[in-house]
Design a protein around this motif. Structure first.
Motif, PDB file in Angstrom:
ATOM      1  N   THR A  75       0.838  -1.201   0.000  1.00 15.67           N
ATOM      2  CA  THR A  75       0.000   0.000   0.000  1.00 15.67           C
ATOM      3  C   THR A  75       0.870   1.247   0.000  1.00 15.67           C
ATOM      4  OG1 THR A  75      -1.810  -1.144   1.117  1.00 15.67           O
ATOM      5  CG2 THR A  75      -1.776   1.262   1.289  1.00 15.67           C
ATOM      6  N   ARG A  86      -5.614  -1.805  -5.640  1.00 14.54           N
ATOM      7  CA  ARG A  86      -6.910  -1.400  -5.070  1.00 14.54           C
ATOM      8  C   ARG A  86      -6.687  -0.932  -3.640  1.00 14.54           C
ATOM      9  NH1 ARG A  86     -12.448  -3.566  -6.239  1.00 14.54           N
ATOM     10  NH2 ARG A  86     -13.737  -2.585  -4.662  1.00 14.54           N
ATOM     11  N   ASP A 141      -8.338   0.937  -0.061  1.00  6.82           N
ATOM     12  CA  ASP A 141      -9.615   1.124   0.612  1.00  6.82           C
ATOM     13  C   ASP A 141     -10.073   2.565   0.357  1.00  6.82           C
ATOM     14  OD1 ASP A 141      -9.046   2.925   3.089  1.00  6.82           O
ATOM     15  OD2 ASP A 141      -7.484   1.395   3.202  1.00  6.82           O
TER      16      ASP A 141
END
Length: 192
Positions: free
Chosen positions: A55, A106, A108
């Motif tokens: 991330t 992807r 959140d």
């Protein structure tokens, strides 16, 4: 305790470099620890997990790409802006294939809303103002451009266009001409 010289920023930057070397999917905290010649536990002072590392690499890549695209757009409008923006994406994918893949991770909703992904959408919408689109067509066009830029870059980087003529640069130029023509002549929504 964190190892001297290791910072979260340094760990993330090394993770981004690793992604370019081995592919984003292959990045793990364990592999990064080997690169730093430290125990895995040393890196957990800086990242929570391999997913957290990925991330952070994605956020780093989005920021880096947004900066590159903004520099390319400066002072441009219309088709020139479209080409400069598209070329920034394509060049980034060529220069940093792992980071480009990371930029498509992807996220959140909360992380995405706080990321440089918002800047990407804003820049795309700024380009589209030159084409006089209104909603919801502007959103459709943002999605189209993102799909074309990322899709072409991904396929080209993977060698998908290297087996046949014409050269991919010729195709890229034709695609950008076609996108410009489409955006200038956007179809009316279907009537129901």
């Amino acid at each position: 305790m964190a190892r001297v010289g290791l910072t979260t920023e340094r760990v993330v930057r090394a993770g981004a470099e690793l992604a370019d070397e081995v592919g984003f999917d292959q990045v793990t905290v364990s592999e990064l620890a080997r690169r730093f010649d430290v125990k895995v536990a040393s890196l957990y002072s800086h990242v929570k997990s391999s997913q957290d590392l990925k991330t952070r690499i994605a956020l780093y890549a989005l920021e880096e790409l947004a900066d590159r695209a903004a520099d390319a757009l400066a002072g441009r409008a219309g088709k020139d802006a479209l080409i400069a923006f598209a070329d920034a994406y394509r060049d980034y994918g060529r220069d940093h294939p792992g980071r480009a893949a990371a930029a498509r991770l992807r996220l959140d909703p909360e992380t995405a809303a706080a990321s440089a992904g918002v800047r990407h959408a804003q820049m795309t919408r700024a380009i589209l103002r030159g084409y006089d689109l209104t909603e919801p067509d502007e959103t459709h066009a943002v999605r189209l451009l993102g799909s074309v830029f990322h899709g072409f870059s991904s396929l080209e980087t993977a060698g998908g266009f290297s087996h046949s003529a014409p050269d991919s640069q010729e195709t890229w130029t034709r695609i950008l001409d076609a996108l410009d023509a489409l955006l200038r002549n956007w179809p009316a929504p279907p009537t129901t």
